[in-house]
Design a protein around this motif. Structure first.
Motif, mmCIF file in Angstrom:
data_model
loop_
_atom_site.group_PDB
_atom_site.id
_atom_site.type_symbol
_atom_site.label_atom_id
_atom_site.label_comp_id
_atom_site.label_asym_id
_atom_site.label_seq_id
_atom_site.Cartn_x
_atom_site.Cartn_y
_atom_site.Cartn_z
ATOM 1 N N GLY A 286 0.811 -1.213 0.000
ATOM 2 C CA GLY A 286 0.000 0.000 0.000
ATOM 3 C C GLY A 286 0.838 1.253 0.000
ATOM 4 N N LYS A 287 1.901 1.241 0.778
ATOM 5 C CA LYS A 287 2.812 2.392 0.802
ATOM 6 C C LYS A 287 3.390 2.653 -0.588
ATOM 7 C CE LYS A 287 5.999 2.243 4.014
ATOM 8 N NZ LYS A 287 6.885 1.740 5.104
ATOM 9 N N LYS A 288 3.846 1.594 -1.233
ATOM 10 C CA LYS A 288 4.449 1.753 -2.563
ATOM 11 C C LYS A 288 3.448 2.367 -3.538
ATOM 12 C CE LYS A 288 7.692 -2.121 -2.067
ATOM 13 N NZ LYS A 288 8.026 -3.502 -2.522
ATOM 14 N N TYR A 289 2.223 1.855 -3.518
ATOM 15 C CA TYR A 289 1.191 2.374 -4.429
ATOM 16 C C TYR A 289 0.917 3.849 -4.153
ATOM 17 C CZ TYR A 289 -3.339 3.301 -6.488
ATOM 18 O OH TYR A 289 -4.374 3.876 -7.200
ATOM 19 N N LEU A 290 0.755 4.196 -2.900
ATOM 20 C CA LEU A 290 0.450 5.586 -2.551
ATOM 21 C C LEU A 290 1.622 6.500 -2.895
ATOM 22 C CD1 LEU A 290 -1.344 4.895 0.839
ATOM 23 C CD2 LEU A 290 -2.408 5.854 -1.218
ATOM 24 N N TYR A 291 2.848 6.091 -2.570
ATOM 25 C CA TYR A 291 4.026 6.903 -2.915
ATOM 26 C C TYR A 291 4.066 7.172 -4.427
ATOM 27 C CZ TYR A 291 6.134 5.795 1.705
ATOM 28 O OH TYR A 291 6.408 5.666 3.034
ATOM 29 N N GLN A 292 3.908 6.118 -5.206
ATOM 30 C CA GLN A 292 4.010 6.258 -6.666
ATOM 31 C C GLN A 292 2.963 7.223 -7.209
ATOM 32 O OE1 GLN A 292 3.650 2.213 -8.014
ATOM 33 N NE2 GLN A 292 5.734 1.647 -7.395
ATOM 34 N N ASN A 293 1.734 7.101 -6.736
ATOM 35 C CA ASN A 293 0.657 7.931 -7.268
ATOM 36 C C ASN A 293 0.700 9.349 -6.735
ATOM 37 O OD1 ASN A 293 -1.509 6.327 -9.016
ATOM 38 N ND2 ASN A 293 -0.583 4.920 -7.545
ATOM 39 N N ASP A 300 3.351 16.459 -1.871
ATOM 40 C CA ASP A 300 4.358 16.115 -0.869
ATOM 41 C C ASP A 300 3.761 15.185 0.180
ATOM 42 O OD1 ASP A 300 6.312 17.695 -2.036
ATOM 43 O OD2 ASP A 300 5.748 19.465 -0.879
ATOM 44 N N TYR A 301 4.590 14.310 0.708
ATOM 45 C CA TYR A 301 4.181 13.406 1.783
ATOM 46 C C TYR A 301 5.411 13.066 2.604
ATOM 47 C CZ TYR A 301 6.108 9.958 -1.476
ATOM 48 O OH TYR A 301 6.935 9.281 -2.330
ATOM 49 N N ILE A 302 5.189 12.507 3.780
ATOM 50 C CA ILE A 302 6.284 12.092 4.642
ATOM 51 C C ILE A 302 6.399 10.572 4.568
ATOM 52 C CG2 ILE A 302 7.200 12.082 6.990
ATOM 53 C CD1 ILE A 302 5.444 14.522 7.558
ATOM 54 N N PRO A 303 7.515 10.032 4.077
ATOM 55 C CA PRO A 303 7.685 8.570 4.087
ATOM 56 C C PRO A 303 7.484 8.028 5.502
ATOM 57 C CG PRO A 303 9.405 9.611 2.791
ATOM 58 C CD PRO A 303 8.670 10.722 3.475
ATOM 59 N N THR A 304 6.763 6.944 5.611
ATOM 60 C CA THR A 304 6.303 6.478 6.927
ATOM 61 C C THR A 304 6.846 5.115 7.297
ATOM 62 O OG1 THR A 304 4.341 6.023 8.255
ATOM 63 C CG2 THR A 304 4.196 5.495 5.907
ATOM 64 N N GLN A 305 6.992 4.911 8.593
ATOM 65 C CA GLN A 305 7.308 3.589 9.143
ATOM 66 C C GLN A 305 6.109 2.997 9.872
ATOM 67 O OE1 GLN A 305 10.212 1.627 8.993
ATOM 68 N NE2 GLN A 305 10.736 3.050 7.348
ATOM 69 N N GLY A 306 4.940 3.630 9.711
ATOM 70 C CA GLY A 306 3.724 3.130 10.333
ATOM 71 C C GLY A 306 2.740 2.628 9.298
ATOM 72 N N ASN A 307 1.497 2.509 9.700
ATOM 73 C CA ASN A 307 0.437 2.108 8.765
ATOM 74 C C ASN A 307 -0.443 3.309 8.411
ATOM 75 O OD1 ASN A 307 -0.879 2.338 11.258
ATOM 76 N ND2 ASN A 307 -2.364 0.739 10.763
ATOM 77 N N PHE A 308 0.150 4.473 8.421
ATOM 78 C CA PHE A 308 -0.526 5.726 8.121
ATOM 79 C C PHE A 308 0.502 6.672 7.512
ATOM 80 C CE2 PHE A 308 1.235 5.713 12.341
ATOM 81 C CZ PHE A 308 1.920 6.912 12.420
ATOM 82 N N MET A 309 0.022 7.751 6.902
ATOM 83 C CA MET A 309 0.962 8.713 6.346
ATOM 84 C C MET A 309 0.337 10.092 6.269
ATOM 85 S SD MET A 309 1.057 7.434 2.367
ATOM 86 C CE MET A 309 2.209 8.709 1.865
ATOM 87 N N LEU A 310 1.202 11.105 6.304
ATOM 88 C CA LEU A 310 0.795 12.502 6.173
ATOM 89 C C LEU A 310 1.031 12.968 4.745
ATOM 90 C CD1 LEU A 310 2.050 14.495 9.322
ATOM 91 C CD2 LEU A 310 -0.323 14.139 8.618
ATOM 92 N N ILE A 311 0.021 13.639 4.187
ATOM 93 C CA ILE A 311 0.084 14.142 2.809
ATOM 94 C C ILE A 311 -0.239 15.627 2.831
ATOM 95 C CG2 ILE A 311 -0.895 13.959 0.484
ATOM 96 C CD1 ILE A 311 -1.804 11.082 1.327
ATOM 97 N N PHE A 356 -9.179 6.086 -2.708
ATOM 98 C CA PHE A 356 -8.733 7.338 -2.097
ATOM 99 C C PHE A 356 -7.996 8.216 -3.095
ATOM 100 C CE2 PHE A 356 -4.931 9.430 -0.379
ATOM 101 C CZ PHE A 356 -5.545 10.471 0.309
ATOM 102 N N ILE A 357 -7.034 7.632 -3.825
ATOM 103 C CA ILE A 357 -6.266 8.414 -4.798
ATOM 104 C C ILE A 357 -7.187 9.003 -5.855
ATOM 105 C CG2 ILE A 357 -4.615 8.207 -6.704
ATOM 106 C CD1 ILE A 357 -3.202 8.485 -4.066
ATOM 107 N N SER A 358 -8.122 8.218 -6.362
ATOM 108 C CA SER A 358 -9.058 8.701 -7.372
ATOM 109 C C SER A 358 -9.887 9.862 -6.850
ATOM 110 C CB SER A 358 -9.970 7.558 -7.819
ATOM 111 O OG SER A 358 -10.907 8.002 -8.786
ATOM 112 N N ALA A 359 -10.374 9.739 -5.615
ATOM 113 C CA ALA A 359 -11.193 10.803 -5.024
ATOM 114 C C ALA A 359 -10.370 12.051 -4.762
ATOM 115 C CB ALA A 359 -11.823 10.307 -3.730
ATOM 116 N N LEU A 360 -9.138 11.880 -4.301
ATOM 117 C CA LEU A 360 -8.288 13.030 -4.010
ATOM 118 C C LEU A 360 -7.983 13.823 -5.281
ATOM 119 C CD1 LEU A 360 -6.733 14.498 -1.740
ATOM 120 C CD2 LEU A 360 -4.744 13.093 -2.319
ATOM 121 N N ILE A 361 -7.679 13.110 -6.363
ATOM 122 C CA ILE A 361 -7.411 13.773 -7.641
ATOM 123 C C ILE A 361 -8.655 14.495 -8.144
ATOM 124 C CG2 ILE A 361 -6.862 13.344 -10.070
ATOM 125 C CD1 ILE A 361 -5.010 11.084 -9.096
ATOM 126 N N GLU A 362 -9.801 13.887 -7.936
ATOM 127 C CA GLU A 362 -11.066 14.508 -8.352
ATOM 128 C C GLU A 362 -11.326 15.791 -7.580
ATOM 129 O OE1 GLU A 362 -15.775 13.385 -7.935
ATOM 130 O OE2 GLU A 362 -14.343 11.783 -8.345
#
Length: 379
Positions: A286-293, A300-311, A356-362
């Motif tokens: 999931g991290k890889k997919y979100l980072y790539q998109n 901008d986002y903060i690479p994470t060591q958890g199961n959540f991330m800041l964008i 989520f990515i689709s909705a955010l872009i929209e």
């Protein structure tokens, strides 16, 4: 009401904890059925199948009080970590143990040091106890500034919290920094390392801490079954530390604080490490997919060591939060962390991440244009 005049001032001034919105509330308010919750850092896979089987079959005995000492759960944790029972305290979530720490160590006017932004529970617990919060800003890379935290120690300091990985940033403090920090802190100050998300960490420099509790009697580790083990609804957390501080915490702990099913579920969850490995793998994918998109659309986002991330959306986070709710997606706006353009999301399943990515872009027209110009699909 005259009674209200007798309420302690620090309680009157205390703000309520604001959890992620429950799915049922979003359904009622927005008339949306297909809802995904990416707000509270829960495991999107849920608990181990072993736990679900237990819960379906294990209702006998719920008319009796649970074991107040959590004997069998402690034994399971002792075998798993090679600990002694006196090194463990079990809580109704690790949140309860934070409150117990305040009850044991913090009197009105005493100081508690922690980073900002970090887990909001620290601030609420300190204020409820009548203590004084000493908040140390994170460094520019969103990591703990342990040097400034050490320099902030005074004769009134009683407790220091280090959230590692840090919530909401997902950043960690490495082994070397932790060791340097502990060597500077007086032994009459409790250092609490909150490791709620430790099972998700892949960075080899991460400080596990188990090998330090015998060397540093003022060190307490907090861990939980709420995150990768998927038992957030049952509330089971635990602390690992020196027997003397564990004994003091147990003296103020309420009896029967962890319910019968929660204790049994935690034991079964601990046994199923394959589920833990699967959950970590899903999180990494999931991290890889979100980072790539997010890279594709220039967010901008903060690479994470958890199961959540800041964008960083570059927009009003509260507005983004509301627009996502209307689309059946629950996240956390960053304004509650003092980050008005950032949002925090829980890394979900493949389908949830794509939605989520689709909705955010929209929602972000300029990002949608960039995606279309580059030939990427938004759905």
């Amino acid at each position: 009401m005259s009674l209200m005049r007798k309420v302690r001032q620090n309680v009157r001034e205390l703000g309520r904890y604001q959890p992620g919105k429950p799915i049922e509330e979003v359904k009622r308010k927005y008339q949306v059925d297909n809802i995904i919750k990416m707000a509270s850092n829960e495991n999107p896979l849920g608990p181990s199948p072993l736990v679900l089987k237990l819960l379906r079959e294990g209702l006998q005995g719920i008319h009796q009080y649970p074991d107040s000492n959590c004997y069998y759960l402690k034994q399971a944790l002792c075998r798993f970590y090679n600990l002694e029972e006196e090194n463990l305290i079990i809580g109704n979530g690790s949140d309860e143990i934070i409150d117990l720490i305040m009850a044991v160590l913090v009197e009105p006017g005493d100081e508690v040091i922690y980073a900002n932004p970090s887990f909001i529970k620290y601030r609420l617990a300190v204020q409820a106890a009548g203590g004084k919060s000493v908040e140390i800003p994170l460094r520019k890379d969103f990591t703990h500034d342990l040097k400034k935290m050490a320099n902030a120690v005074t004769r009134k300091t009683r407790v220091i919290f280090i959230c590692n990985p840090n919530n909401p940033t997902g950043t960690i403090v490495g082994q070397g920094e932790i060791l340097d920090f502990l060597s500077q802190i007086p032994t009459d100050i409790l250092v609490v390392i909150d490791q709620a998300y430790r099972e998700y960490v892949t960075d080899p420099t991460y400080c596990d801490g188990l090998n330090l509790i015998h060397k540093y009697p003022n060190l307490l580790l907090l861990r939980t079954f709420s995150k990768i083990y998927g038992l957030a609804g049952l509330r089971v957390g635990y602390g690992i530390g020196h027997p003397e501080i564990i004994d003091m915490l147990n003296r103020v702990r309420s009896p029967f604080n962890v319910n019968l099913l929660a204790q049994k579920a935690a034991i079964f969850a601990l046994q199923d490490q394959n589920h833990v490995l699967t959950s970590r793998y899903v999180n990494e994918q999931g991290k890889k997919y979100l980072y790539q998109n997010l890279d594709k659309v220039g967010l901008d986002y903060i690479p994470t060591q958890g199961n959540f991330m800041l964008i960083n959306t570059g927009c009003d986070a509260q507005e983004i939060f509301e627009k996502l709710l209307m689309r059946g997606i629950i996240i956390r706006p960053g304004n509650i962390f003092g980050l008005p353009t950032w949002i925090r999301i829980t890394i979900g399943t493949e389908n949830a991440n794509k939605r989520f990515i689709s909705a955010l872009i929209e929602i972000l027209p300029e990002r949608r244009k960039k995606v279309n110009d580059c030939g990427y699909e938004t759905k």
